[in-house]
Design a protein around this motif. Structure first.
Motif, PDB file in Angstrom:
ATOM      1  N   MET A   1       0.966  -1.078   0.025  1.00  0.00           N
ATOM      2  CA  MET A   1      -0.124  -0.021  -0.221  1.00  0.00           C
ATOM      3  C   MET A   1       0.887   1.170   0.163  1.00  0.00           C
ATOM      4  O   MET A   1       1.840   1.327   0.756  1.00  0.00           O
ATOM      5  CB  MET A   1      -0.823  -0.190   1.334  1.00  0.00           C
ATOM      6  CG  MET A   1      -1.964  -1.184   1.273  1.00  0.00           C
ATOM      7  SD  MET A   1      -3.273  -1.023   2.474  1.00  0.00           S
ATOM      8  CE  MET A   1      -2.156  -1.153   4.065  1.00  0.00           C
ATOM      9  N   SER A   2       0.432   2.336  -0.853  1.00  0.00           N
ATOM     10  CA  SER A   2       1.149   3.481  -0.880  1.00  0.00           C
ATOM     11  C   SER A   2       0.346   4.705  -0.729  1.00  0.00           C
ATOM     12  O   SER A   2      -0.873   4.828  -0.481  1.00  0.00           O
ATOM     13  CB  SER A   2       1.747   3.579  -2.262  1.00  0.00           C
ATOM     14  OG  SER A   2       2.568   2.397  -2.686  1.00  0.00           O
ATOM     15  N   PRO A  32      -2.586   5.179   2.612  1.00  0.00           N
ATOM     16  CA  PRO A  32      -2.586   4.011   2.125  1.00  0.00           C
ATOM     17  C   PRO A  32      -3.799   3.324   2.520  1.00  0.00           C
ATOM     18  O   PRO A  32      -4.297   3.394   3.666  1.00  0.00           O
ATOM     19  CB  PRO A  32      -1.210   3.117   2.803  1.00  0.00           C
ATOM     20  CG  PRO A  32      -0.429   4.447   3.068  1.00  0.00           C
ATOM     21  CD  PRO A  32      -1.379   5.571   3.451  1.00  0.00           C
ATOM     22  N   GLY A  33      -4.523   2.854   1.491  1.00  0.00           N
ATOM     23  CA  GLY A  33      -5.850   1.721   1.933  1.00  0.00           C
ATOM     24  C   GLY A  33      -7.045   2.579   2.325  1.00  0.00           C
ATOM     25  O   GLY A  33      -7.806   2.049   2.369  1.00  0.00           O
ATOM     26  N   GLN A  34      -7.143   3.857   1.890  1.00  0.00           N
ATOM     27  CA  GLN A  34      -8.005   4.794   2.283  1.00  0.00           C
ATOM     28  C   GLN A  34      -8.683   5.219   1.171  1.00  0.00           C
ATOM     29  O   GLN A  34      -7.987   5.664  -0.036  1.00  0.00           O
ATOM     30  CB  GLN A  34      -7.773   5.702   3.450  1.00  0.00           C
ATOM     31  CG  GLN A  34      -7.441   5.421   5.006  1.00  0.00           C
ATOM     32  CD  GLN A  34      -7.291   6.049   5.995  1.00  0.00           C
ATOM     33  OE1 GLN A  34      -8.307   7.111   5.999  1.00  0.00           O
ATOM     34  NE2 GLN A  34      -6.379   5.944   6.706  1.00  0.00           N
ATOM     35  N   VAL A  35      -9.955   5.834   1.431  1.00  0.00           N
ATOM     36  CA  VAL A  35     -10.562   6.630   0.212  1.00  0.00           C
ATOM     37  C   VAL A  35     -10.660   8.050   0.610  1.00  0.00           C
ATOM     38  O   VAL A  35     -11.293   8.458   1.649  1.00  0.00           O
ATOM     39  CB  VAL A  35     -12.005   6.261   0.031  1.00  0.00           C
ATOM     40  CG1 VAL A  35     -12.942   7.038  -0.975  1.00  0.00           C
ATOM     41  CG2 VAL A  35     -11.935   4.685  -0.481  1.00  0.00           C
ATOM     42  N   PRO A 162      -2.199  -1.016 -10.429  1.00  0.00           N
ATOM     43  CA  PRO A 162      -2.036   0.292  -9.547  1.00  0.00           C
ATOM     44  C   PRO A 162      -1.825   0.242  -7.924  1.00  0.00           C
ATOM     45  O   PRO A 162      -2.410  -0.662  -7.383  1.00  0.00           O
ATOM     46  CB  PRO A 162      -3.162   1.186  -9.810  1.00  0.00           C
ATOM     47  CG  PRO A 162      -4.374   0.074  -9.881  1.00  0.00           C
ATOM     48  CD  PRO A 162      -3.587  -1.271 -10.653  1.00  0.00           C
ATOM     49  N   GLU A 163      -1.222   1.039  -7.403  1.00  0.00           N
ATOM     50  CA  GLU A 163      -1.298   1.330  -6.018  1.00  0.00           C
ATOM     51  C   GLU A 163      -2.257   2.273  -5.609  1.00  0.00           C
ATOM     52  O   GLU A 163      -2.581   2.373  -4.409  1.00  0.00           O
ATOM     53  CB  GLU A 163       0.328   1.892  -5.597  1.00  0.00           C
ATOM     54  CG  GLU A 163       1.404   0.573  -6.077  1.00  0.00           C
ATOM     55  CD  GLU A 163       2.718   1.013  -5.570  1.00  0.00           C
ATOM     56  OE1 GLU A 163       2.865   1.389  -4.472  1.00  0.00           O
ATOM     57  OE2 GLU A 163       3.731   1.034  -6.463  1.00  0.00           O
ATOM     58  N   ARG A 194      -7.734  -3.104  -0.679  1.00  0.00           N
ATOM     59  CA  ARG A 194      -6.860  -1.964   0.097  1.00  0.00           C
ATOM     60  C   ARG A 194      -6.035  -0.889  -0.582  1.00  0.00           C
ATOM     61  O   ARG A 194      -5.058  -0.630  -0.214  1.00  0.00           O
ATOM     62  CB  ARG A 194      -6.094  -2.656   1.157  1.00  0.00           C
ATOM     63  CG  ARG A 194      -6.836  -3.666   1.811  1.00  0.00           C
ATOM     64  CD  ARG A 194      -7.868  -2.854   2.688  1.00  0.00           C
ATOM     65  NE  ARG A 194      -7.343  -1.755   3.483  1.00  0.00           N
ATOM     66  CZ  ARG A 194      -8.317  -0.877   4.106  1.00  0.00           C
ATOM     67  NH1 ARG A 194      -9.626  -1.080   3.744  1.00  0.00           N
ATOM     68  NH2 ARG A 194      -7.786  -0.074   4.834  1.00  0.00           N
ATOM     69  N   LEU A 195      -6.658  -0.716  -1.731  1.00  0.00           N
ATOM     70  CA  LEU A 195      -5.958   0.483  -2.727  1.00  0.00           C
ATOM     71  C   LEU A 195      -6.207   1.785  -2.242  1.00  0.00           C
ATOM     72  O   LEU A 195      -7.470   2.108  -1.719  1.00  0.00           O
ATOM     73  CB  LEU A 195      -6.464   0.774  -4.012  1.00  0.00           C
ATOM     74  CG  LEU A 195      -6.114  -0.755  -4.711  1.00  0.00           C
ATOM     75  CD1 LEU A 195      -6.801  -0.797  -6.212  1.00  0.00           C
ATOM     76  CD2 LEU A 195      -4.501  -0.987  -5.071  1.00  0.00           C
ATOM     77  N   GLY A 196      -5.381   2.800  -1.995  1.00  0.00           N
ATOM     78  CA  GLY A 196      -5.614   4.229  -1.980  1.00  0.00           C
ATOM     79  C   GLY A 196      -6.442   4.667  -3.112  1.00  0.00           C
ATOM     80  O   GLY A 196      -6.132   4.524  -3.965  1.00  0.00           O
ATOM     81  N   THR A 197      -7.476   5.455  -2.675  1.00  0.00           N
ATOM     82  CA  THR A 197      -8.483   6.082  -3.787  1.00  0.00           C
ATOM     83  C   THR A 197      -8.571   7.497  -3.617  1.00  0.00           C
ATOM     84  O   THR A 197      -9.083   7.729  -2.512  1.00  0.00           O
ATOM     85  CB  THR A 197      -9.822   5.114  -3.502  1.00  0.00           C
ATOM     86  OG1 THR A 197      -9.394   3.798  -3.815  1.00  0.00           O
ATOM     87  CG2 THR A 197     -10.784   5.720  -4.859  1.00  0.00           C
ATOM     88  N   LEU A 198      -8.665   8.242  -4.729  1.00  0.00           N
ATOM     89  CA  LEU A 198      -9.118   9.642  -4.683  1.00  0.00           C
ATOM     90  C   LEU A 198     -10.429   9.513  -5.527  1.00  0.00           C
ATOM     91  O   LEU A 198     -10.304   9.440  -6.641  1.00  0.00           O
ATOM     92  CB  LEU A 198      -7.939  10.433  -5.385  1.00  0.00           C
ATOM     93  CG  LEU A 198      -8.382  12.063  -5.576  1.00  0.00           C
ATOM     94  CD1 LEU A 198      -8.767  12.722  -4.174  1.00  0.00           C
ATOM     95  CD2 LEU A 198      -7.263  12.959  -6.296  1.00  0.00           C
TER      96      LEU A 198
END
Length: 332
Positions: A1-2, A32-35, A162-163, A194-198
């Motif tokens: 996770m990044s 990391p891992g949050q939206v 993707p990360e 558990r991808l970081g998401t924008l």
């Protein structure tokens, strides 16, 4: 996770007197891992910030970093790109001449799988991950519904390994009946991988459904940012309160019980020309609790509230947010 981080990012279009800062000194972190839900009206700079994250908009100042490395360094051809974007219009983002299975296979990094059979199996796996029947791999975009095309676009983004994923208004072009299904899919995928998401939207009702953190953008700047439940329960910026009041509630009606809402409205006031940003607080010409309504708040006309935002609750760019003191510094 990044971790994806925007550090004082500015995106400028044009030169001279007609230059436009679509994004003006934005700092934002996608843990990391949050939206992180980025919300704001049309023209606020949300999509420009998203495009800067994947190298599609020129960064005039500042940096976009993934775990400390510049994400806009062009990766080697055929390798994975750590930040992938899902666009607003799935039809426009897919080649109408290609079968959708080929479009997804094309995004798989070179060397990740061997042979056409391995790539075909990976495409089928990705289709299953986004809830599409494997038989759709032979379809072309025009043969699919809007919701199905958006699922293909999600599968294509995930194929790039993707990360971090940037989702730009991915439900706005869909029927209301399909939006909920796509939002559930996004939330389920994020929890599984558990991808970081924008996650970007103009609709606060959509953003609050999927987000751990909410950032509010107005006229090129972040005006409030904090944990989703805190921002929704106690919004500090008048613009956030306006967005929350306008968001449909579960019964379909807009809310009239927003904390801090005064009842004054700004709906009859047009947003300012972004080429000529107002002095002081950028929101003051439309603010329901600003100097045009409360004459005693003259500092909003001349002093930029972004300067002391870090010291306020939710890093709010408002002179009168919780934790703020009435400014006495020299106007900027």
């Amino acid at each position: 996770m990044s971790e994806l981080r925007f550090e004082d990012v500015t995106v400028r279009y044009g030169t001279g007197r007609r230059a436009l800062k679509a994004v003006d000194g934005v700092s934002l972190t996608v843990p990391p891992g949050q939206v992180v839900g980025l919300v704001g009206e049309s023209g606020s700079g949300k999509s420009t910030l998203a495009r800067a994250a994947v190298g599609l908009a020129p960064v005039a100042a500042g940096r976009v970093l993934l775990d400390g490395d510049d994400v806009n360094r062009r990766p080697a051809r055929g390798t994975s790109r750590a930040v992938q974007m899902v666009f607003q219009d799935p039809y426009a983002s897919l080649d109408p001449r290609m079968r959708v299975g080929d479009s997804v296979a094309e995004a798989i990094p070179r060397g990740a799988l061997t042979g056409s059979q391995g790539r075909g199996a990976e495409v089928a796996r990705l289709f299953g991950l986004v809830g599409l029947d494997a038989g759709h791999v032979h379809s072309r975009p025009a043969e699919l519904s809007g919701g199905q095309r958006q699922r293909v676009a999600l599968a294509r983004a995930l194929a790039g390994r993707p990360e971090v994923v940037v989702a730009d208004e991915i439900t706005s072009a869909l029927d209301v009946s399909v939006q909920g299904t796509v939002l559930n899919l996004v939330r389920d995928l994020q929890r599984q991988m558990r991808l970081g998401t924008l996650f970007i939207s103009h609709n606060l009702a959509v953003v609050r459904y999927v987000s751990d953190i909410i950032a509010v953008m107005y006229l090129g700047r972040i005006v409030e940012c904090g944990p989703a439940h805190e921002v929704l329960a106690a919004p500090q910026h008048p613009y956030t309160r306006e967005l929350l009041a306008a968001a449909p509630h579960r019964d379909g009606y807009v809310r009239d019980d927003v904390p801090g809402q005064t009842g004054a409205a700004v709906t009859d006031v047009e947003p300012p020309d972004p080429h000529h940003v107002p002095a002081g607080c950028r929101f003051h010409p439309r603010c329901p609790v600003g100097p045009l309504v409360l004459p005693g708040r003259a500092e909003c006309l001349t002093l930029d509230p972004s300067a002391g935002a870090a010291e306020r609750v939710h890093s709010t760019a408002c002179h009168f947010a919780v934790g703020a003191s009435v400014p006495t510094s020299t106007p900027t």
